[in-house]
Design a protein around this motif. Structure first.
Motif, PDB file in Angstrom:
ATOM      1  N   GLU A  90       0.919  -1.020   0.099  1.00 50.10           N
ATOM      2  CA  GLU A  90       0.022  -0.058  -0.117  1.00 50.10           C
ATOM      3  C   GLU A  90       0.826   1.326   0.223  1.00 50.10           C
ATOM      4  OE1 GLU A  90      -3.268   2.382   3.030  1.00 50.10           O
ATOM      5  OE2 GLU A  90      -2.670   0.140   3.425  1.00 50.10           O
ATOM      6  N   VAL A  91       0.549   2.363  -0.709  1.00 56.97           N
ATOM      7  CA  VAL A  91       1.204   3.346  -0.770  1.00 56.97           C
ATOM      8  C   VAL A  91       0.340   4.657  -0.555  1.00 56.97           C
ATOM      9  CG1 VAL A  91       2.993   2.761  -2.373  1.00 56.97           C
ATOM     10  CG2 VAL A  91       0.842   3.697  -3.272  1.00 56.97           C
ATOM     11  N   THR A 127      11.583   4.648   7.369  1.00 53.66           N
ATOM     12  CA  THR A 127      11.100   3.647   6.847  1.00 53.66           C
ATOM     13  C   THR A 127       9.950   3.882   5.550  1.00 53.66           C
ATOM     14  OG1 THR A 127      10.022   1.230   7.129  1.00 53.66           O
ATOM     15  CG2 THR A 127       8.974   3.139   8.616  1.00 53.66           C
ATOM     16  N   GLY A 128       9.220   4.935   5.473  1.00 55.50           N
ATOM     17  CA  GLY A 128       8.012   5.016   4.614  1.00 55.50           C
ATOM     18  C   GLY A 128       6.948   4.029   4.474  1.00 55.50           C
ATOM     19  N   ILE A 146      12.756  -3.335  13.070  1.00 58.91           N
ATOM     20  CA  ILE A 146      12.126  -2.194  13.652  1.00 58.91           C
ATOM     21  C   ILE A 146      12.284  -1.195  12.430  1.00 58.91           C
ATOM     22  CG2 ILE A 146      12.054  -0.182  15.124  1.00 58.91           C
ATOM     23  CD1 ILE A 146      13.243  -2.195  17.218  1.00 58.91           C
ATOM     24  N   GLY A 147      11.054  -0.530  12.267  1.00 60.33           N
ATOM     25  CA  GLY A 147      11.136   0.684  10.956  1.00 60.33           C
ATOM     26  C   GLY A 147      10.621   1.926  11.856  1.00 60.33           C
ATOM     27  N   ALA A 148      11.309   2.813  11.498  1.00 56.67           N
ATOM     28  CA  ALA A 148      11.254   4.230  12.334  1.00 56.67           C
ATOM     29  C   ALA A 148      11.061   5.364  11.125  1.00 56.67           C
ATOM     30  CB  ALA A 148      12.490   4.544  12.935  1.00 56.67           C
ATOM     31  N   ASP A 149       9.905   6.212  11.564  1.00 60.23           N
ATOM     32  CA  ASP A 149       9.790   7.364  10.567  1.00 60.23           C
ATOM     33  C   ASP A 149       9.222   8.405  11.282  1.00 60.23           C
ATOM     34  OD1 ASP A 149       9.333   7.233   7.157  1.00 60.23           O
ATOM     35  OD2 ASP A 149       8.458   8.886   8.224  1.00 60.23           O
ATOM     36  N   LEU A 156       2.145   4.222  10.607  1.00 59.27           N
ATOM     37  CA  LEU A 156       0.798   3.395  10.577  1.00 59.27           C
ATOM     38  C   LEU A 156       0.816   2.837   9.127  1.00 59.27           C
ATOM     39  CD1 LEU A 156      -1.534   6.131  12.150  1.00 59.27           C
ATOM     40  CD2 LEU A 156      -0.704   3.625  13.090  1.00 59.27           C
ATOM     41  N   LEU A 157       1.128   3.300   7.896  1.00 63.53           N
ATOM     42  CA  LEU A 157       0.909   2.617   6.837  1.00 63.53           C
ATOM     43  C   LEU A 157       1.975   1.420   6.644  1.00 63.53           C
ATOM     44  CD1 LEU A 157       0.455   4.215   3.157  1.00 63.53           C
ATOM     45  CD2 LEU A 157       2.464   2.665   3.562  1.00 63.53           C
ATOM     46  N   ALA A 158       3.439   1.468   7.045  1.00 62.10           N
ATOM     47  CA  ALA A 158       4.279   0.565   7.094  1.00 62.10           C
ATOM     48  C   ALA A 158       3.715  -0.531   8.060  1.00 62.10           C
ATOM     49  CB  ALA A 158       5.439   1.104   7.567  1.00 62.10           C
ATOM     50  N   ALA A 159       3.010  -0.263   9.086  1.00 65.78           N
ATOM     51  CA  ALA A 159       2.558  -1.366   9.835  1.00 65.78           C
ATOM     52  C   ALA A 159       1.377  -2.203   9.446  1.00 65.78           C
ATOM     53  CB  ALA A 159       2.049  -0.887  11.316  1.00 65.78           C
TER      54      ALA A 159
END
Length: 289
Positions: A90-91, A127-128, A146-149, A156-159
């Motif tokens: 999803e983007v 992470t985007g 772990i992704g950090a943004d 939330l989108l990455a999750a």
């Protein structure tokens, strides 16, 4: 008298012309993809039913999508999806659209860390969509990351992408400006695609990038290196001894980024080119002691 209804073939031909006039690459392919979005009918159906009349509802939806694409809105924003590596993600307008050039980082990672069963810990900074972290986790089946943004909507989108790709149990996401909320010395591998476009160059990018993607994910300061000056020294405290960092770079930046890495006592293992033979990723290693 109302406007005569078009057949499927006529509608696609007209859309192809509209997109071609606006210098959209592969306009017929894009016209067919947009028709699929508008009508729910894929390319094989379109080819088999070219003489069918397009319904009023589908014609209206199709015209709106073609107008948005002709105005430069990315196809990924219209569909809400983009492929990256082997994943369908999803983007949104809150993140960069994942690009094939960025897959160079995953290729380099696989070459430098060939054990796919190793229980690595990954950190993806900026992470985007989560594309880098999730692609890595899809290859290393015992790893966790772990992704950090700094943008909450991106985290939330990455999750969501982690859940829909079946990787949600091995990924976590946080809102953090780079490493501000990240504990040190815990990661075997760090991945990042930082902003690297010089500020004055952004207005000259393709309209679908300059006008529709977040400036904060593009703008690398006056020389494009601002974020590297912060990020690269931070890698030393985040990596385990001998840990690996794979970082995306812009055109012509490989020597400057390598110099920053050496100044931070990181070894430059590799400078990896993309399919266009442009240096696209630097592979760095932390000291072993």
């Amino acid at each position: 008298m109302g406007k005569a209804a078009l057949t499927v073939g006529e509608a696609i031909a007209a859309a192809t012309t509209r997109l071609a006039v606006k210098a959209i690459e592969q306009p017929r392919r894009e016209a067919r993809l947009l028709f699929d979005l508008a009508s729910g009918h894929d390319v094989p159906w379109q080819l088999a039913h070219g003489g069918d009349t397009v319904s009023d509802n589908a014609a209206f939806a199709y015209d709106a999508l073609v107008a948005r694409r002709a105005a430069g809105e990315p196809m990924a924003h219209l569909s809400g999806r983009q492929g990256f590596w082997t994943l369908d993600l999803e983007v949104s307008a809150d993140t960069l659209v994942p690009r094939g050039d960025t897959e160079t980082l995953i290729e380099a990672l696989l070459d430098h860390r060939p054990d796919r069963e190793a229980a690595y810990t990954f950190l993806d900074l900026g992470t985007g969509t989560g594309c880098l972290l999730l692609a890595a986790l899809s290859e290393y089946t015992a790893a966790f990351g772990i992704g950090a943004d700094r943008v909450p909507e991106a985290a939330l989108l990455a999750a969501r992408n982690a859940r829909t790709t079946g990787l949600g149990q091995r990924a976590a996401f946080m809102v953090s400006h780079w490493d501000a909320a990240v504990e040190e010395g815990r990661f075997d591998v760090i991945l990042s695609n930082p902003p690297y476009i010089p500020s004055d160059d952004i207005s000259g990018l393709m309209v679908e990038v300059a006008a529709h993607e977040p400036v904060s994910a593009l703008d690398g300061g006056a020389d494009g290196l601002r974020e590297y000056r912060y990020l690269i020294p931070a890698l030393r405290r985040l990596l385990v001894p001998g840990g690996l960092a794979v970082i995306e770079i812009g055109i012509g930046q490989h020597e400057d980024v390598a110099r920053l890495a050496r100044a931070a006592d990181l070894k430059v293992l590799d400078i990896r080119a993309d399919l266009g033979r442009i240096p696209r990723a630097v592979v760095l290693e932390a000291p072993t002691a």
